[in-house]
Design a protein around this motif. Structure first.
Motif, PDB file in Angstrom:
ATOM      1  N   LEU A 128     -15.858 -14.877  42.506  1.00  0.00           N
ATOM      2  CA  LEU A 128     -14.670 -14.994  41.647  1.00  0.00           C
ATOM      3  C   LEU A 128     -15.038 -14.691  40.190  1.00  0.00           C
ATOM      4  CD1 LEU A 128     -11.672 -15.718  41.370  1.00  0.00           C
ATOM      5  CD2 LEU A 128     -12.345 -18.110  41.148  1.00  0.00           C
TER       6      LEU A 128
ATOM      7  N   TYR B  45       0.578 -17.169  41.755  1.00  0.00           N
ATOM      8  CA  TYR B  45      -0.299 -16.933  42.901  1.00  0.00           C
ATOM      9  C   TYR B  45      -0.717 -15.472  42.907  1.00  0.00           C
ATOM     10  CZ  TYR B  45       0.590 -20.968  46.094  1.00  0.00           C
ATOM     11  OH  TYR B  45       0.647 -22.178  46.724  1.00  0.00           O
ATOM     12  N   SER B  46      -1.886 -15.198  43.459  1.00  0.00           N
ATOM     13  CA  SER B  46      -2.207 -13.818  43.828  1.00  0.00           C
ATOM     14  C   SER B  46      -1.428 -13.509  45.105  1.00  0.00           C
ATOM     15  CB  SER B  46      -3.712 -13.698  44.073  1.00  0.00           C
ATOM     16  OG  SER B  46      -4.076 -14.562  45.146  1.00  0.00           O
TER      17      SER B  46
ATOM     18  N   GLU C  14      -9.200 -21.297  42.827  1.00  0.00           N
ATOM     19  CA  GLU C  14      -9.168 -20.553  44.090  1.00  0.00           C
ATOM     20  C   GLU C  14      -9.214 -21.550  45.238  1.00  0.00           C
ATOM     21  OE1 GLU C  14     -11.444 -16.588  45.690  1.00  0.00           O
ATOM     22  OE2 GLU C  14     -12.670 -18.275  45.033  1.00  0.00           O
ATOM     23  N   ARG C  15      -8.376 -21.296  46.223  1.00  0.00           N
ATOM     24  CA  ARG C  15      -8.235 -22.221  47.358  1.00  0.00           C
ATOM     25  C   ARG C  15      -9.597 -22.593  47.968  1.00  0.00           C
ATOM     26  NH1 ARG C  15      -3.763 -22.856  50.760  1.00  0.00           N
ATOM     27  NH2 ARG C  15      -2.779 -21.075  49.770  1.00  0.00           N
TER      28      ARG C  15
ATOM     29  N   GLN D 136      -4.330 -17.063  47.540  1.00  0.00           N
ATOM     30  CA  GLN D 136      -5.650 -17.708  47.519  1.00  0.00           C
ATOM     31  C   GLN D 136      -6.024 -18.146  46.104  1.00  0.00           C
ATOM     32  OE1 GLN D 136      -7.951 -18.316  50.100  1.00  0.00           O
ATOM     33  NE2 GLN D 136      -6.115 -17.878  51.307  1.00  0.00           N
ATOM     34  N   ILE D 137      -5.489 -17.420  45.117  1.00  0.00           N
ATOM     35  CA  ILE D 137      -5.870 -17.679  43.716  1.00  0.00           C
ATOM     36  C   ILE D 137      -4.608 -18.034  42.935  1.00  0.00           C
ATOM     37  CG2 ILE D 137      -6.943 -16.679  41.644  1.00  0.00           C
ATOM     38  CD1 ILE D 137      -8.367 -14.658  43.445  1.00  0.00           C
TER      39      ILE D 137
ATOM     40  N   ASN E   2     -12.431 -22.643  46.667  1.00  0.00           N
ATOM     41  CA  ASN E   2     -13.414 -22.950  45.630  1.00  0.00           C
ATOM     42  C   ASN E   2     -12.970 -24.198  44.871  1.00  0.00           C
ATOM     43  OD1 ASN E   2     -15.729 -22.257  44.313  1.00  0.00           O
ATOM     44  ND2 ASN E   2     -15.031 -20.164  43.850  1.00  0.00           N
TER      45      ASN E   2
ATOM     46  N   ARG F  14     -11.921  -8.807  43.734  1.00  0.00           N
ATOM     47  CA  ARG F  14     -12.690  -9.771  44.548  1.00  0.00           C
ATOM     48  C   ARG F  14     -12.752  -9.306  46.001  1.00  0.00           C
ATOM     49  NH1 ARG F  14     -15.282 -14.033  45.825  1.00  0.00           N
ATOM     50  NH2 ARG F  14     -14.502 -16.097  46.428  1.00  0.00           N
TER      51      ARG F  14
ATOM     52  N   GLU G 288      -7.793 -10.575  42.245  1.00  0.00           N
ATOM     53  CA  GLU G 288      -7.906 -10.662  43.704  1.00  0.00           C
ATOM     54  C   GLU G 288      -8.306  -9.316  44.313  1.00  0.00           C
ATOM     55  OE1 GLU G 288      -5.476 -13.088  46.449  1.00  0.00           O
ATOM     56  OE2 GLU G 288      -4.522 -11.164  46.861  1.00  0.00           O
TER      57      GLU G 288
END
Ligand code: F6R
Length: 616
Positions: free
Chosen positions: A145, A90-91, A166-167, A95-96, A169, A138, A135
Motif C-alpha cells: 500500500l 471507497y476504492s 485498507e481492509r 478494499q481501501i 491492513n 497496488r 488501488e
C-alpha cells in the motif's frame, strides 16, 4: 478547507473521530463521514450530506466499532455537497478508504486513464480518482500500500492531505501531505492521532509531529511513527510540544463562538501584547524584529500578502508602517500576487498575514517571495501552522483558537501586532517621534481595559440597533484613512454571516458613483471618529442625509458634530486615531452578529464558507 481526522490505537475510534470532526467543522460542513475497520476485519464506511450532527444521527444503530478509523468534514470543491460526494471514498473494490483535503488538479486526466482501465466512479470528486489510482497501482504492480501511495502521489498535481486505511491492513493508517495541513499526535504505545488541526486532538496528547510537504506518514500500531518521502527516504521525526486549554475550544456559556470571541478581545489583546510592551517603560520589543534588525532597517519596501479579513488588517498595517516607519508599503491579495509575476528584490520584506496560517494562496505567496530572495515575516495565529513554519521570522498574534468562521479577535490581534511591529521598526530606524511612540505603546497597553468597558456599554445599544436594521437588503459602510479598511471589514462581517449585501467605501468616493444607491432603504454605517479627516467625513454624512439615507455613526465619546446629523449613534472611547480601528471594530462585529442572529442565520458556520481556505 475540509477537515480530516484519524485514529489508531487501543481505544474505540468512533468517539475520538466524531469529537475531532466537531472541532474541525469550522473547516467545512457540507458533508461528513467516517470509515472504520472493526474487530472482524470489516471496513465500514458511513457518510452523509450535512453537518457532523447529521452524521451522528445517521450512525444510530450502525456498527461503529473498531480501533482504527478515518473521518472527514467537507467543504465542497469538486462535486455538489451530497451523500455520494461525501468522504471517505471507497476504492472500486471497496478494499481501501480515503479521506482528502485539497484539490487534485490533474484529476480529469487521471480519471480518463482509469476509465480506460475499466474503472467506474460513483462520485464526481477528484478524491475518488486518487483512491482508485492507488488501488490500480497496488493491484497491477502487486506492490505494498505504501509503495502504491508513493507511486500514485508522484502522478498527482495539486494539494492534498490524505489518510488511507485498507481492509486487509487493520494495523496501519497511511497519511500524506502536499500543501494542505496535517499533524500527527503521538499518544500512548501504538497510538496515533491524525488531524488537519492539532486543536481538534489536543485533549489526547501534547506531542505533535507536523507532516511536511511531500512526506508520507506511516501510523502503525506495532511500530514507532515513520515518515518517508515519495522515494522512500526516511524523514526526521520532529516532535513538538503544544499546550492548549480545552476551555478555549468550547463556547463557555455563550450562544455562539463568534459572540464569545468578540467578548474575549480585551483578554486576547492582553495575551497579544504580553511580554512585548514593557508595563512600566512601554518599550516595545518584538523578537522577530530584534533578531532581524538589519533586514528591517534596510528594507526598501514592505509588501503585505493576505486574504479576506487578514487583507483588511494589512491595509491598516500599511497606514501604520508608512506613518510610523516611513517605509513604502504595498498590500496585495495573495491570490493575485502569486500569479502576477511580481517584482521582488532581496531588500523587500514580505509580510504574510493569516489567522489559520494555512490559507493556500497566502502560503503560495510566501513560497514565491522566498524564492525571489525576499525576507518573509509571518503574522499568524495558529502556532506551528504551515505559513508560520514557511516564513523566515514572525510574530504570533496569540489570540487563542478562533472557531467562529467570521474572524473577529484575530483581526484585532493582527492589527495589534502590526501596531507593535510599526512601533518597533520606527523606533529602530529613528524616524518615530518619542512622544508618539510612547502615546501609542501606552495606548495599546490601556486598550484592553477600554475595550472591556466599551463592550459592556455598547453591546445592549448595538443589539437594539440591529433590530431596526435586520430587514435591510443592502448596507454601505464608510470610513476614511485608517478606518476605510475598518469599514471594509465591517461590511465583510455583515455579508458573510447575515447574507445581506454590504459594501465598504472610502467616504469621499461615494460621490463618484455609490451615492446613486442612497435612498431611505439604504442604511449607511459611518466611522466618524476624530482624525484629520473628521470634518470631511461629517460633510460626507450630510451628503447622504440630503438624499434621504439613514445614518448609523460610530463616533468618539464627546462628539458634538456628527451626532446631530446621524440617525443613530454608537459611542466608542477616545483613543489615538491609529488605534481607532481596533476599538471601532467591536461595535461593527456586534452589529453583524446581532443582525445575523435576528435573521436566524447559522452565525458560526455561515453557508458556503469555511474557516481555513486550504484550496486556491
Ligand atoms: C472573514 C474571514 C476570511 C479570512 C480569510 C483569510 O471573516 O475569516 O476572510 O480572513 O479566509 O484567512 P486566514 O487569515 O486564515 O489566512
Amino acid at each position: 478547507m475540509c477537515g480530516i481526522v484519524g485514529y489508531i490505537g487501543p481505544k474505540e475510534a468512533m468517539p475520538i473521530l466524531l469529537k475531532g470532526l466537531h472541532r474541525l467543522e469550522y473547516r467545512g460542513y457540507d458533508s461528513a463521514g467516517v470509515a472504520l475497520i472493526n474487530q472482524q476485519g470489516t471496513l465500514n464506511l458511513y457518510k452523509c450530506k450535512g453537518k457532523v450532527s447529521e452524521l451522528e444521527h445517521f450512525l444510530t444503530g450502525k456498527d461503529g466499532s473498531g480501533n482504527i478509523g478515518i473521518a472527514h468534514t467537507r467543504w465542497a470543491t469538486h462535486g455538489v455537497p451530497n451523500d455520494v460526494n461525501a468522504h471517505p471514498h471507497y476504492s472500486a473494490s471497496e478494499q481501501i478508504a480515503l479521506i482528502h483535503n485539497g484539490i487534485i488538479e490533474n484529476y480529469s486526466l487521471l480519471k480518463e486513464a482509469l476509465i480506460e482501465h475499466g474503472y467506474t466512479f460513483r462520485s464526481s470528486t477528484d478524491s475518488e480518482v486518487l483512491v482508485n489510482l492507488i488501488e490500480y497501482i497496488r493491484t497491477t504492480n502487486g506492490c505494498t500500500l505504501i509503495e502504491a501511495v508513493q507511486q500514485a502521489l508522484k502522478q498527482v498535481v495539486g494539494a492534498y492531505a490524505i489518510a488511507i486505511i485498507e481492509r486487509n491492513n487493520p494495523d496501519r493508517i497511511i497519511a500524506a501531505r502536499q500543501s494542505s495541513p496535517m499533524v500527527i499526535g503521538i499518544g500512548g504505545e501504538g497510538e496515533f492521532f491524525l488531524s488537519s488541526d492539532a486543536a481538534s486532538i489536543i485533549e489526547y496528547t501534547e506531542d505533535f509531529v507536523y507532516v511536511g510537504d511531500g512526506e508520507i506518514a506511516i501510523l502503525d500500531r506495532h511500530a514507532p511513527l515513520r515518515i518517508v518521502n515519495h522515494d522512500n527516504h526516511e524523514g526526521r521525526i520532529d516532535i513538538r510540544k503544544l499546550q492548549l486549554s480545552i476551555a478555549q475550544l468550547e463556547k463557555g456559556g455563550y450562544p455562539h463562538f463568534m459572540l464569545k470571541e468578540i467578548f474575549e478581545q480585551p483578554k486576547t489583546l492582553v495575551d497579544c501584547i504580553r511580554g512585548r510592551i514593557h508595563p512600566e517603560t512601554f518599550e516595545v520589543k518584538l523578537s522577530g524584529v530584534i533578531d532581524h534588525r538589519e533586514r528591517f532597517l534596510s528594507a526598501r519596501r514592505i509588501i503585505f500578502v493576505a486574504c479576506g479579513t487578514s487583507w483588511h488588517a494589512s491595509l491598516i498595517g500599511e497606514h501604520l508602517i508608512e506613518t510610523l516607519c516611513r517605509i513604502p508599503v504595498e498590500v496585495e491579495y495573495a491570490s493575485e500576487f502569486r500569479y502576477r509575476n511580481p517584482i521582488l528584490s532581496p531588500d523587500d520584506i514580505v509580510i504574510a498575514v493569516s489567522q489559520s496560517g494555512e490559507t493556500a494562496d497566502t502560503l503560495a505567496a510566501v513560497e514565491l517571495a522566498r524564492k525571489a530572495g525576499a525576507f518573509v515575516f509571518g503574522i499568524c495565529n495558529v502556532v506551528g501552522s504551515s505559513i508560520a513554519r514557511a516564513t523566515d521570522s514572525g510574530a504570533y498574534i496569540h489570540v487563542g483558537p478562533e472557531i467562529g468562521v467570521a474572524s473577529t479577535k484575530a483581526f484585532t490581534g493582527q492589527v495589534t501586532v502590526m501596531t507593535m511591529l510599526a512601533l518597533a521598526i520606527g523606533r529602530e530606524k529613528g524616524v518615530l517621534d518619542a512622544s508618539l511612540y510612547r502615546t501609542l505603546s501606552q495606548g495599546l497597553s490601556t486598550l484592553p481595559e477600554q475595550l472591556e468597558q466599551l463592550l459592556s456599554e455598547v453591546a445592549p445599544r448595538v443589539e437594539e440597533l440591529a433590530k431596526i436594521f435586520t430587514y435591510a437588503h443592502n448596507f454601505i459602510y464608510m470610513g476614511r484613512g485608517v478606518n476605510y479598511p475598518t469599514a471594509l471589514e465591517g461590511a465583510l462581517k455583515l455579508k458573510e454571516i447575515s447574507y445581506i449585501h454590504a459594501e465598504g467605501y472610502p467616504a469621499a468616493e461615494m460621490k463618484h458613483g455609490p451615492i446613486a444607491l442612497i435612498d431611505a432603504e439604504m442604511p449607511t454605517v459611518v466611522i466618524a471618529t476624530p482624525d484629520h479627516t473628521y470634518e470631511k467625513t461629517a460633510s460626507n454624512i450630510e451628503e447622504i442625509k440630503a438624499r434621504g439615507g439613514k445614518i448609523v455613526a460610530v463616533v468618539a465619546q464627546g462628539d458634538s458634530l456628527v451626532r446631530h446629523s446621524a440617525d443613530y449613534v454608537v459611542e466608542v472611547p477616545v483613543v489615538h486615531e491609529l488605534l481607532m480601528p481596533i476599538v471601532v471594530s467591536l461595535p461593527l462585529q456586534l452589529l453583524a452578529y446581532h443582525i445575523a442572529v435576528n435573521k436566524g442565520r447559522n452565525v458560526d458556520q455561515p453557508r458556503n464558507l469555511a474557516k481555513s481556505v486550504t484550496v486556491e
